[in-house]
Design a protein around this motif. Structure first.
Motif, PDB file in Angstrom:
ATOM      1  N   TYR A 226       0.866  -1.184   0.000  1.00 53.65           N
ATOM      2  CA  TYR A 226       0.000   0.000   0.000  1.00 53.65           C
ATOM      3  C   TYR A 226       0.899   1.229   0.000  1.00 53.65           C
ATOM      4  O   TYR A 226       1.593   1.496   0.991  1.00 53.65           O
ATOM      5  N   THR A 227       0.924   1.948  -1.092  1.00 54.09           N
ATOM      6  CA  THR A 227       1.793   3.124  -1.169  1.00 54.09           C
ATOM      7  C   THR A 227       1.403   3.998  -2.348  1.00 54.09           C
ATOM      8  O   THR A 227       0.532   3.629  -3.148  1.00 54.09           O
ATOM      9  N   VAL A 228       2.067   5.117  -2.481  1.00 49.99           N
ATOM     10  CA  VAL A 228       1.709   6.113  -3.483  1.00 49.99           C
ATOM     11  C   VAL A 228       2.130   5.721  -4.895  1.00 49.99           C
ATOM     12  O   VAL A 228       1.581   6.213  -5.879  1.00 49.99           O
ATOM     13  N   ILE A 229       3.110   4.817  -5.018  1.00 47.55           N
ATOM     14  CA  ILE A 229       3.625   4.465  -6.335  1.00 47.55           C
ATOM     15  C   ILE A 229       4.211   3.063  -6.298  1.00 47.55           C
ATOM     16  O   ILE A 229       4.693   2.609  -5.256  1.00 47.55           O
ATOM     17  N   SER A 230       4.160   2.367  -7.415  1.00 50.94           N
ATOM     18  CA  SER A 230       4.712   1.017  -7.464  1.00 50.94           C
ATOM     19  C   SER A 230       6.243   1.076  -7.434  1.00 50.94           C
ATOM     20  O   SER A 230       6.843   2.080  -7.837  1.00 50.94           O
ATOM     21  N   PRO A 231       6.905   0.023  -6.952  1.00 49.55           N
ATOM     22  CA  PRO A 231       8.371   0.012  -6.912  1.00 49.55           C
ATOM     23  C   PRO A 231       9.003   0.227  -8.292  1.00 49.55           C
ATOM     24  O   PRO A 231      10.018   0.917  -8.418  1.00 49.55           O
ATOM     25  N   GLU A 232       8.384  -0.346  -9.336  1.00 55.79           N
ATOM     26  CA  GLU A 232       8.931  -0.186 -10.689  1.00 55.79           C
ATOM     27  C   GLU A 232       8.897   1.270 -11.139  1.00 55.79           C
ATOM     28  O   GLU A 232       9.890   1.793 -11.668  1.00 55.79           O
ATOM     29  N   LYS A 247      15.272  -2.262  -4.508  1.00 52.43           N
ATOM     30  CA  LYS A 247      15.681  -1.227  -3.562  1.00 52.43           C
ATOM     31  C   LYS A 247      14.529  -0.262  -3.300  1.00 52.43           C
ATOM     32  O   LYS A 247      14.305   0.171  -2.165  1.00 52.43           O
ATOM     33  N   ALA A 248      13.792   0.076  -4.351  1.00 45.80           N
ATOM     34  CA  ALA A 248      12.648   0.984  -4.210  1.00 45.80           C
ATOM     35  C   ALA A 248      11.598   0.393  -3.274  1.00 45.80           C
ATOM     36  O   ALA A 248      11.024   1.091  -2.437  1.00 45.80           O
ATOM     37  N   ALA A 249      11.354  -0.917  -3.410  1.00 49.53           N
ATOM     38  CA  ALA A 249      10.372  -1.579  -2.555  1.00 49.53           C
ATOM     39  C   ALA A 249      10.769  -1.476  -1.083  1.00 49.53           C
ATOM     40  O   ALA A 249       9.918  -1.272  -0.210  1.00 49.53           O
ATOM     41  N   GLU A 250      12.051  -1.598  -0.815  1.00 51.45           N
ATOM     42  CA  GLU A 250      12.531  -1.496   0.569  1.00 51.45           C
ATOM     43  C   GLU A 250      12.392  -0.071   1.098  1.00 51.45           C
ATOM     44  O   GLU A 250      11.981   0.149   2.233  1.00 51.45           O
ATOM     45  N   GLN A 251      12.737   0.910   0.263  1.00 55.27           N
ATOM     46  CA  GLN A 251      12.713   2.295   0.700  1.00 55.27           C
ATOM     47  C   GLN A 251      11.297   2.852   0.849  1.00 55.27           C
ATOM     48  O   GLN A 251      11.064   3.745   1.655  1.00 55.27           O
ATOM     49  N   LEU A 252      10.356   2.318   0.072  1.00 54.75           N
ATOM     50  CA  LEU A 252       8.974   2.813   0.144  1.00 54.75           C
ATOM     51  C   LEU A 252       8.253   2.364   1.418  1.00 54.75           C
ATOM     52  O   LEU A 252       7.209   2.930   1.759  1.00 54.75           O
ATOM     53  N   LYS A 253       8.790   1.354   2.118  1.00 58.57           N
ATOM     54  CA  LYS A 253       8.164   0.854   3.360  1.00 58.57           C
ATOM     55  C   LYS A 253       6.691   0.522   3.116  1.00 58.57           C
ATOM     56  O   LYS A 253       5.797   0.935   3.850  1.00 58.57           O
ATOM     57  N   LEU A 254       6.437  -0.270   2.089  1.00 58.43           N
ATOM     58  CA  LEU A 254       5.068  -0.461   1.609  1.00 58.43           C
ATOM     59  C   LEU A 254       4.349  -1.705   2.111  1.00 58.43           C
ATOM     60  O   LEU A 254       3.178  -1.906   1.812  1.00 58.43           O
ATOM     61  N   THR A 255       5.024  -2.553   2.873  1.00 58.73           N
ATOM     62  CA  THR A 255       4.404  -3.807   3.305  1.00 58.73           C
ATOM     63  C   THR A 255       3.410  -3.590   4.449  1.00 58.73           C
ATOM     64  O   THR A 255       3.397  -2.542   5.092  1.00 58.73           O
ATOM     65  N   SER A 256       2.621  -4.608   4.720  1.00 63.73           N
ATOM     66  CA  SER A 256       1.598  -4.502   5.766  1.00 63.73           C
ATOM     67  C   SER A 256       2.219  -4.255   7.142  1.00 63.73           C
ATOM     68  O   SER A 256       1.682  -3.472   7.939  1.00 63.73           O
ATOM     69  N   SER A 257       3.349  -4.879   7.418  1.00 62.82           N
ATOM     70  CA  SER A 257       3.987  -4.691   8.733  1.00 62.82           C
ATOM     71  C   SER A 257       4.461  -3.258   8.909  1.00 62.82           C
ATOM     72  O   SER A 257       4.321  -2.663   9.985  1.00 62.82           O
ATOM     73  N   LYS A 258       5.017  -2.667   7.849  1.00 59.95           N
ATOM     74  CA  LYS A 258       5.484  -1.274   7.914  1.00 59.95           C
ATOM     75  C   LYS A 258       4.299  -0.323   8.046  1.00 59.95           C
ATOM     76  O   LYS A 258       4.337   0.641   8.843  1.00 59.95           O
ATOM     77  N   MET A 259       3.244  -0.559   7.285  1.00 61.65           N
ATOM     78  CA  MET A 259       2.060   0.294   7.356  1.00 61.65           C
ATOM     79  C   MET A 259       1.436   0.244   8.752  1.00 61.65           C
ATOM     80  O   MET A 259       0.958   1.253   9.271  1.00 61.65           O
ATOM     81  N   ASN A 260       1.492  -0.928   9.357  1.00 56.78           N
ATOM     82  CA  ASN A 260       0.946  -1.078  10.705  1.00 56.78           C
ATOM     83  C   ASN A 260       1.801  -0.326  11.726  1.00 56.78           C
ATOM     84  O   ASN A 260       1.273   0.314  12.644  1.00 56.78           O
TER      85      ASN A 260
END
Length: 324
Positions: A226-232, A247-260
């Motif tokens: 869940y985030t403003v833009i896809s990693p790609e 790397k983008a996926a890691e930096q966006l903190k987009l996973t459910s655990s991070k969102m929580n």
């Protein structure tokens, strides 16, 4: 997943694929030789279970993104089929046309009538084209709003299932007011008098997700983002290449655990080991249990309390500092 469906595997699921192929070969050998190899098959099946658990424990952020897009993953219609009874789908925005990427209608959940709304991607190539890969046009969001207002009229809870790579970015969508349609939904959803529960069941990208994502409770299935833009796309903008999507996926903190952790969602709904595509019924049962519980909690509140709670909830999101 259905037994008659050919499984598809992601790269990191190869150990599971190898074990399943070995199980099939063992069963074939047993039939040909008439030798009982059931113990060996049982041991291999146990290894599959253990491997699924191990993979789930060590997933990277990018791998969770991949799981959220798994071609065998259950979509909105599958969850509705498994969780509800008496589903009556409703069509059209009463203005332009019926957007096949956005679906919805009344259904019975846990003995009570609810309005189910969500993006539908399609289970094969032909259906994905019909559903526009889950990317709704303005008429899709206006259709969703029409159904929400209908639910409000009859005092029925609203459940939205979010699974989209984003709202459709085509020129014709912009000409018909894509931004306005999403903004209108956000504005109206804040003010709905009935309980509203939103769940990210796959991809939750940008305004396409927010267009049906404002509710009293917002949940994420375990292997979703869940985030403003896809990693790609993030990688393309920052590094002019898709090569940095991990790397983008890691930096966006987009996973459910991070969102929580950030307080942007109200909870995480667990999935079967390895992902929701391994057991549709368990995934749907976990989701159904959370939905019924949340509706029960929200019904005890006065409508104005729910509205004030939504306003406060979304107003507090984010971190910032003020300098004078």
């Amino acid at each position: 997943m259905p037994q008659d469906t050919v499984r598809q595997f992601l790269d990191f699921e190869k150990p599971i694929k190898d074990l399943i192929e070995e199980i099939e070969l063992t069963k074939e050998r047993s039939e040909k030789t008439k030798i009982d190899l059931s113990d060996q098959v049982q041991q291999l099946e146990q290894k599959v279970t253990e491997t699924r658990k191990d993979i789930t424990r060590h997933l990277t952020d990018w791998q969770r993104v991949q799981l959220s897009r798994h071609p065998d993953r259950p979509y909105t219609h599958k969850y509705i089929e498994l969780m509800t009874d008496n589903y009556v789908e409703l069509y059209g925005d009463r203005n332009v046309k019926d957007d096949k990427a956005m679906v919805g209608g009344f259904a019975t959940l846990g003995g009570q009538t609810v309005m189910m709304i969500g993006q539908q991607k399609g289970s094969n190539t032909k259906k994905r084209q019909l559903r526009n890969f889950g990317m709704a046009n303005p008429e899709g969001y206006r259709k969703a709003l029409r159904l929400m207002k209908l639910a409000e009229k009859f005092n029925k809870p609203i459940i939205t299932l979010i699974d989209t790579p984003g709202a459709f970015p085509g020129l014709e969508a912009e000409e018909r007011g894509q931004g306005e349609a999403i903004a209108r939904n956000i504005y109206e959803m804040i003010r709905l008098k009935v309980p509203v529960i939103c769940v990210i069941i796959g991809e939750g990208a940008s305004g396409g997700a927010l267009g049906i994502g404002v509710g009293d409770r917002v949940f994420m299935m375990e292997n979703t983002w869940y985030t403003v833009i896809s990693p790609e796309n993030c990688s393309t903008i920052l590094w002019r290449s898709w090569d940095y999507k991990v790397k983008a996926a890691e930096q966006l903190k987009l996973t459910s655990s991070k969102m929580n952790e950030f307080g942007l969602i109200d909870g995480i709904i667990p999935e079967p080991d390895g992902g929701a595509h391994w057991d549709y019924k368990v995934a749907a049962e976990n989701l159904k249990k959370q939905l019924i519980q949340s509706i029960k909690e929200l019904k005890t509140l006065d409508p104005q309390q729910r509205i004030n709670g939504r306003i406060e909830k979304f107003s507090k999101m984010g971190f910032w500092e003020e300098y004078k």
